[in-house]
Design a protein around this motif. Sequence first.
Motif, PDB file in Angstrom:
ATOM      1  N   LYS A   1      -4.079 -10.390   0.375  1.00  0.00           N
ATOM      2  CA  LYS A   1      -3.664 -11.292   1.446  1.00  0.00           C
ATOM      3  C   LYS A   1      -4.340 -10.961   2.775  1.00  0.00           C
ATOM      4  CE  LYS A   1      -0.135 -13.174  -0.959  1.00  0.00           C
ATOM      5  NZ  LYS A   1       0.328 -12.241  -1.973  1.00  0.00           N
ATOM      6  N   LEU A   2      -4.656  -9.669   2.932  1.00  0.00           N
ATOM      7  CA  LEU A   2      -5.222  -9.237   4.204  1.00  0.00           C
ATOM      8  C   LEU A   2      -6.743  -9.358   4.252  1.00  0.00           C
ATOM      9  CD1 LEU A   2      -3.181  -5.918   4.550  1.00  0.00           C
ATOM     10  CD2 LEU A   2      -2.691  -8.097   5.633  1.00  0.00           C
ATOM     11  N   ALA A   3      -7.334  -9.485   3.074  1.00  0.00           N
ATOM     12  CA  ALA A   3      -8.786  -9.410   2.966  1.00  0.00           C
ATOM     13  C   ALA A   3      -9.509 -10.429   3.860  1.00  0.00           C
ATOM     14  CB  ALA A   3      -9.208  -9.578   1.512  1.00  0.00           C
ATOM     15  N   LYS A   4      -9.006 -11.644   3.825  1.00  0.00           N
ATOM     16  CA  LYS A   4      -9.664 -12.711   4.557  1.00  0.00           C
ATOM     17  C   LYS A   4      -9.634 -12.440   6.063  1.00  0.00           C
ATOM     18  CE  LYS A   4      -9.980 -17.671   3.933  1.00  0.00           C
ATOM     19  NZ  LYS A   4      -9.173 -18.826   3.543  1.00  0.00           N
ATOM     20  N   GLU A   5      -8.448 -12.111   6.515  1.00  0.00           N
ATOM     21  CA  GLU A   5      -8.247 -11.891   7.938  1.00  0.00           C
ATOM     22  C   GLU A   5      -9.048 -10.696   8.457  1.00  0.00           C
ATOM     23  OE1 GLU A   5      -4.589 -10.857  10.809  1.00  0.00           O
ATOM     24  OE2 GLU A   5      -4.074 -11.940   8.968  1.00  0.00           O
TER      25      GLU A   5
ATOM     26  N   VAL B   1     -10.874  -1.607  -0.026  1.00  0.00           N
ATOM     27  CA  VAL B   1     -11.150  -0.844   1.197  1.00  0.00           C
ATOM     28  C   VAL B   1      -9.916  -0.822   2.095  1.00  0.00           C
ATOM     29  CG1 VAL B   1     -12.621  -0.729   3.258  1.00  0.00           C
ATOM     30  CG2 VAL B   1     -13.587  -1.479   1.053  1.00  0.00           C
ATOM     31  N   ILE B   2      -9.303  -1.967   2.207  1.00  0.00           N
ATOM     32  CA  ILE B   2      -8.085  -2.042   3.026  1.00  0.00           C
ATOM     33  C   ILE B   2      -7.028  -1.100   2.468  1.00  0.00           C
ATOM     34  CG2 ILE B   2      -6.264  -3.563   3.878  1.00  0.00           C
ATOM     35  CD1 ILE B   2      -8.256  -5.897   3.535  1.00  0.00           C
ATOM     36  N   ALA B   3      -6.874  -1.146   1.157  1.00  0.00           N
ATOM     37  CA  ALA B   3      -5.872  -0.298   0.517  1.00  0.00           C
ATOM     38  C   ALA B   3      -6.135   1.172   0.816  1.00  0.00           C
ATOM     39  CB  ALA B   3      -5.859  -0.551  -0.989  1.00  0.00           C
ATOM     40  N   GLU B   4      -7.406   1.561   0.708  1.00  0.00           N
ATOM     41  CA  GLU B   4      -7.767   2.958   0.998  1.00  0.00           C
ATOM     42  C   GLU B   4      -7.417   3.319   2.437  1.00  0.00           C
ATOM     43  OE1 GLU B   4      -8.683   5.178  -1.018  1.00  0.00           O
ATOM     44  OE2 GLU B   4      -9.574   4.172  -2.776  1.00  0.00           O
ATOM     45  N   GLU B   5      -7.728   2.413   3.356  1.00  0.00           N
ATOM     46  CA  GLU B   5      -7.463   2.692   4.773  1.00  0.00           C
ATOM     47  C   GLU B   5      -5.968   2.853   5.040  1.00  0.00           C
ATOM     48  OE1 GLU B   5     -11.346   0.355   6.607  1.00  0.00           O
ATOM     49  OE2 GLU B   5      -9.323  -0.308   7.178  1.00  0.00           O
TER      50      GLU B   5
END
Length: 569
Positions: free
Chosen positions: A44-48, A55-59
């Motif tokens: 859900k966050l990828a686009k934004e 990568v988001i998950a890792e962060e």
Amino acid sequence: MVNFKEKIAEKLEKIVNIDKKELLNYIEVPKDNKNGDYSFPCFKLAKELKKAPQVIAEEIKEKIDLVGTGMEKVEVIGGFLNFFISKSEFTQEVLNEITSKEEYGRAKIGEGRNIVVDYSAPNIAKPFHIGHLRSTVIGGALSNIYKFLGYNVTGVNHIGDYGTQFGKLIEGYKLWGDEYDIDSDPINELTKIYVRINNLCKEDEKVLEACRNNFKLLEDGDEYCTKLWERFKNVSLKEFQRVYDLLGSKFESWNGEAFYSDKMQEVVELLEKAGKLTDSQGAKIVDLSDVGIDTPCIIIKSNGSTTYATRDLAAILYRARTYDFEKALYVTSYEQILHFKQVFATAKYLGLDKKYIDGLIHVPFGMVLLPEGKMSTREGNIIKLEDLLNEAIERAKAIIEQKNPDLDNKEETAKKVGVGAIIFNDLSNNRVKDEIFDWDNILNFQGETGPYIQYTYVRIKSVLEKAGEIPNANEINVEKLNDDYSQEVLKLIYNFQDILVAVTEKEEPSILSRYLIDLSKAYSSFYNENKIMVGDEELKNARIILSYATAKVLKEGTKLLGMEMPDKM
Ligand code: ARG
């Protein structure tokens, strides 16, 4: 109890730019517990954020601090953040909660919120049949669950005590009253009169005229007609009460259709004022074709009398004003879907606040089919509910006699098992599904039945009896419950309140029935794998308390469904 999902959402909220409420919708419970106990998909966050989910998950994983969440670790798999609960923290929390609360799962979610549940509603002078049983059982369960969650519930028994059929009954009674022994077997005798007068009406227009006139007289308060009507009503209610006593049903209101006899004029006036009442062949109707309903709602028949729908409209006005409801549920068979569509659509023209219209909910349920087909009045294979319940009790007694002939108070146990089996059967599947009535299934101690849950409970009771005292939750070595079987049971126990909330979101008591089956099965697996009376004192105590907790939820849950638990069976 700690809401672990919420704890995770609180931490995530500090990292990502989404509010907690929304996050709660995103966080899932993975199907396979190898993927943790909670999972947050980062897609859900990828686009934004213009980054790959992984990568988001890792962060997030780098930044998140798990202190106070009850989670022991977080892992990234693909674009998912998988959270793993600390078993011991979880176990301790669940055990503390369940042993410290008198009624585990009770909530205040519904405080200050009003719910009307219109259910049961048999028709006087007619048999209380198996369709009314379903309504009584489903409506009763819903009303118990709403109450348990803190709602202010008014259960209404909208008795069918009005309409032209009473004109007929009065006429039949006038003609042949002394041929029938109404006091000894009221509903049967009144039904006979009704069938006989109905036949006569078909032959003789004049008799039909007299019947209509009787109803008119009744509406106008004629003394003779009113007295007779009251008598029919009283004897019928007395008979219904026997069924309610067997089922343990209680209502806050008994305002039936007749209660609205002086409240329908207002409905007519309001609809007239709204410009919605039109004449059609001498009747007054509301045309609903503009809202996609082809059949109009008849408000006044051509002979001047009101209808079932008119009374329901008057009831909506009355209930909105008297109970200020957030939801008004109507529990009937799906045969009345059209009726409620019409009534709810027409109610929009009564000038009520929109919130009341939005709160009107029909809760339809399926037919009860005998293996030979539908049970209906017309085909004459109608089964009287009282007989059905008594047969269930007899059959339960026979089973008990065979399995446990030395049991004390067999009568009482048979009643709990027999009636419980019928109630559970009515609630065990999605309510709109037709139900096939089959004695062997309903009373099967090994099947997905009420008796199976009762049997699981009784088994636990006997374990607890042998164990003597229930240990204190704070003195348990919670590590002893880290095995999968114990954890599965604990997870289900933890979910109890969410299950109840889900019932109220879908008006679907079978969510709770399924849950109780799942819990019974999970406990049975636990029990088969784990000996309880072991030498290791810590292990024994941990298993005893888990058994105790399970029994508590099974009892609470079945009580909400309207069943009673035997202590032995
Ligand atoms: N008496 C009706 C019947 O037996 C059910 C009434 C349901 N409630 C209502 N408000 N219409 O079919």
